[in-house]
Design a protein around this motif. Structure first.
Motif, PDB file in Angstrom:
ATOM      1  N   MET A   1       0.977  -1.323   0.212  1.00 25.06           N
ATOM      2  CA  MET A   1      -0.077   0.004   0.126  1.00 25.06           C
ATOM      3  C   MET A   1       0.911   1.317   0.120  1.00 25.06           C
ATOM      4  N   ALA A   2       0.617   2.275  -1.003  1.00 25.99           N
ATOM      5  CA  ALA A   2       1.457   3.403  -1.003  1.00 25.99           C
ATOM      6  C   ALA A   2       1.115   4.370   0.178  1.00 25.99           C
ATOM      7  N   ALA A   3       2.141   5.158   0.766  1.00 25.77           N
ATOM      8  CA  ALA A   3       1.933   5.981   1.575  1.00 25.77           C
ATOM      9  C   ALA A   3       1.182   7.221   1.217  1.00 25.77           C
ATOM     10  N   ILE A   4       0.070   7.760   1.999  1.00 25.60           N
ATOM     11  CA  ILE A   4      -0.677   8.864   1.688  1.00 25.60           C
ATOM     12  C   ILE A   4       0.177  10.232   2.045  1.00 25.60           C
ATOM     13  N   THR A   5       0.037  11.143   0.830  1.00 20.08           N
ATOM     14  CA  THR A   5       0.874  12.469   1.108  1.00 20.08           C
ATOM     15  C   THR A   5      -0.043  13.179   1.561  1.00 20.08           C
ATOM     16  N   GLU A   6       0.033  13.993   2.758  1.00 18.45           N
ATOM     17  CA  GLU A   6      -0.664  15.164   3.050  1.00 18.45           C
ATOM     18  C   GLU A   6      -0.623  16.171   1.925  1.00 18.45           C
ATOM     19  N   ILE A   7      -1.766  17.036   1.626  1.00 20.03           N
ATOM     20  CA  ILE A   7      -1.939  18.097   0.729  1.00 20.03           C
ATOM     21  C   ILE A   7      -2.461  19.333   1.355  1.00 20.03           C
ATOM     22  N   PHE A   8      -1.567  20.477   1.372  1.00 20.19           N
ATOM     23  CA  PHE A   8      -2.077  21.685   1.999  1.00 20.19           C
ATOM     24  C   PHE A   8      -2.443  22.653   0.958  1.00 20.19           C
ATOM     25  N   ASN A   9      -3.276  23.671   1.376  1.00 21.92           N
ATOM     26  CA  ASN A   9      -3.534  24.768   0.250  1.00 21.92           C
ATOM     27  C   ASN A   9      -2.794  25.805   0.481  1.00 21.92           C
TER      28      ASN A   9
ATOM     29  N   ILE B   1      -3.322  27.257  -4.632  1.00 22.70           N
ATOM     30  CA  ILE B   1      -2.730  25.964  -5.331  1.00 22.70           C
ATOM     31  C   ILE B   1      -2.437  24.891  -4.090  1.00 22.70           C
ATOM     32  N   PRO B   2      -2.151  23.631  -4.605  1.00 22.14           N
ATOM     33  CA  PRO B   2      -2.030  22.632  -3.642  1.00 22.14           C
ATOM     34  C   PRO B   2      -0.571  22.431  -3.407  1.00 22.14           C
ATOM     35  N   VAL B   3       0.058  22.148  -2.222  1.00 20.13           N
ATOM     36  CA  VAL B   3       1.206  21.941  -1.962  1.00 20.13           C
ATOM     37  C   VAL B   3       1.396  20.577  -1.080  1.00 20.13           C
ATOM     38  N   ALA B   4       2.054  19.716  -1.671  1.00 25.07           N
ATOM     39  CA  ALA B   4       2.012  18.444  -0.911  1.00 25.07           C
ATOM     40  C   ALA B   4       3.145  18.435   0.155  1.00 25.07           C
ATOM     41  N   ALA B   5       2.992  17.744   1.259  1.00 30.78           N
ATOM     42  CA  ALA B   5       3.886  18.033   2.518  1.00 30.78           C
ATOM     43  C   ALA B   5       5.274  17.287   2.077  1.00 30.78           C
ATOM     44  N   GLY B   6       6.367  18.376   2.201  1.00 36.43           N
ATOM     45  CA  GLY B   6       7.698  17.738   2.028  1.00 36.43           C
ATOM     46  C   GLY B   6       8.127  18.758   0.574  1.00 36.43           C
ATOM     47  N   SER B   7       7.201  19.215  -0.059  1.00 37.49           N
ATOM     48  CA  SER B   7       7.438  19.971  -1.245  1.00 37.49           C
ATOM     49  C   SER B   7       7.618  21.470  -0.698  1.00 37.49           C
TER      50      SER B   7
ATOM     51  N   VAL C   1      12.880  27.777   0.511  1.00 38.40           N
ATOM     52  CA  VAL C   1      13.174  26.656   1.374  1.00 38.40           C
ATOM     53  C   VAL C   1      12.019  26.578   2.402  1.00 38.40           C
ATOM     54  N   ALA C   2      11.079  26.905   2.298  1.00 37.01           N
ATOM     55  CA  ALA C   2       9.807  26.558   2.965  1.00 37.01           C
ATOM     56  C   ALA C   2       8.774  25.676   2.617  1.00 37.01           C
ATOM     57  N   GLU C   3       8.425  24.855   3.901  1.00 36.33           N
ATOM     58  CA  GLU C   3       7.249  23.790   3.408  1.00 36.33           C
ATOM     59  C   GLU C   3       6.139  24.000   4.129  1.00 36.33           C
ATOM     60  N   PRO C   4       5.130  23.453   3.911  1.00 38.16           N
ATOM     61  CA  PRO C   4       3.846  23.872   4.710  1.00 38.16           C
ATOM     62  C   PRO C   4       3.716  22.935   5.633  1.00 38.16           C
ATOM     63  N   LEU C   5       3.236  23.336   7.028  1.00 41.23           N
ATOM     64  CA  LEU C   5       2.918  22.575   8.042  1.00 41.23           C
ATOM     65  C   LEU C   5       1.231  22.544   8.277  1.00 41.23           C
ATOM     66  N   SER C   6       0.708  23.594   7.476  1.00 43.50           N
ATOM     67  CA  SER C   6      -0.864  23.711   7.667  1.00 43.50           C
ATOM     68  C   SER C   6      -1.406  24.303   6.091  1.00 43.50           C
ATOM     69  N   ASP C   7      -2.593  24.531   5.976  1.00 42.23           N
ATOM     70  CA  ASP C   7      -2.981  25.388   4.956  1.00 42.23           C
ATOM     71  C   ASP C   7      -2.372  26.835   5.138  1.00 42.23           C
TER      72      ASP C   7
ATOM     73  N   ALA D   1      -1.061  33.907   6.888  1.00 37.30           N
ATOM     74  CA  ALA D   1      -1.984  32.716   7.652  1.00 37.30           C
ATOM     75  C   ALA D   1      -1.269  31.376   7.695  1.00 37.30           C
ATOM     76  N   GLY D   2      -1.635  30.633   8.742  1.00 33.74           N
ATOM     77  CA  GLY D   2      -0.947  29.232   8.632  1.00 33.74           C
ATOM     78  C   GLY D   2       0.519  29.333   9.275  1.00 33.74           C
ATOM     79  N   ARG D   3       0.998  27.913   8.902  1.00 37.93           N
ATOM     80  CA  ARG D   3       2.206  27.533   9.371  1.00 37.93           C
ATOM     81  C   ARG D   3       3.086  27.111   8.391  1.00 37.93           C
ATOM     82  N   ALA D   4       4.294  27.321   8.336  1.00 36.16           N
ATOM     83  CA  ALA D   4       5.426  26.802   7.422  1.00 36.16           C
ATOM     84  C   ALA D   4       6.876  26.679   8.345  1.00 36.16           C
ATOM     85  N   ARG D   5       7.615  25.811   7.689  1.00 30.37           N
ATOM     86  CA  ARG D   5       9.052  25.788   8.333  1.00 30.37           C
ATOM     87  C   ARG D   5       9.945  25.582   7.214  1.00 30.37           C
ATOM     88  N   HIS D   6      11.163  26.438   7.638  1.00 24.69           N
ATOM     89  CA  HIS D   6      12.374  26.410   6.657  1.00 24.69           C
ATOM     90  C   HIS D   6      13.061  25.168   6.691  1.00 24.69           C
TER      91      HIS D   6
END
Length: 100
Positions: free
Chosen positions: A1-9, A19-25, A82-88, A56-61
């Motif tokens: 079974m493939a891992a599910i990637t969380e998608i943020f807005n 636009i959608p942003v996959a966790a880790g992108s 160099v920032a990825e989303p932690l939430s919408d 609004a929301g959270r991101a991390r570098h």
């Protein structure tokens, strides 16, 4: 079974785009993949060309200390290259434009 990637807005103002942003992108990777140009140059967090404000929301570098001052970080500035989303999230990027 493939891992599910969380998608943020990712909302981009003042253009009103979403636009959608996959966790880790990174936010820049997602924007470019969706045809949305954000100003960028180095893509490693040093040139500051992509600097924008997180409204609004959270991101991390992904690097320990990107090219932002402590004051800029407290004021909500981020570097989408160099920032990825932690939430919408919503960013203010007045120079963003759709390619085409």
């Amino acid at each position: 079974m493939a891992a599910i990637t969380e998608i943020f807005n990712l909302g981009v103002e003042p253009g009103g785009w979403s636009i959608p942003v996959a966790a880790g992108s990174t936010l820049l990777q997602a924007a470019l993949g969706a045809g949305l140009r954000l100003p960028s140059s180095c893509r490693n967090g040093t040139c500051r060309e992509c600097r924008c404000r997180l409204l609004a929301g959270r991101a991390r570098h992904l690097i320990e200390w990107p090219g932002l001052s402590a004051d800029e970080r407290r004021e909500g500035w981020i570097l989408p290259c160099v920032a990825e989303p932690l939430s919408d999230l919503v960013i203010e990027a007045p120079r963003a434009a759709y390619a085409g």
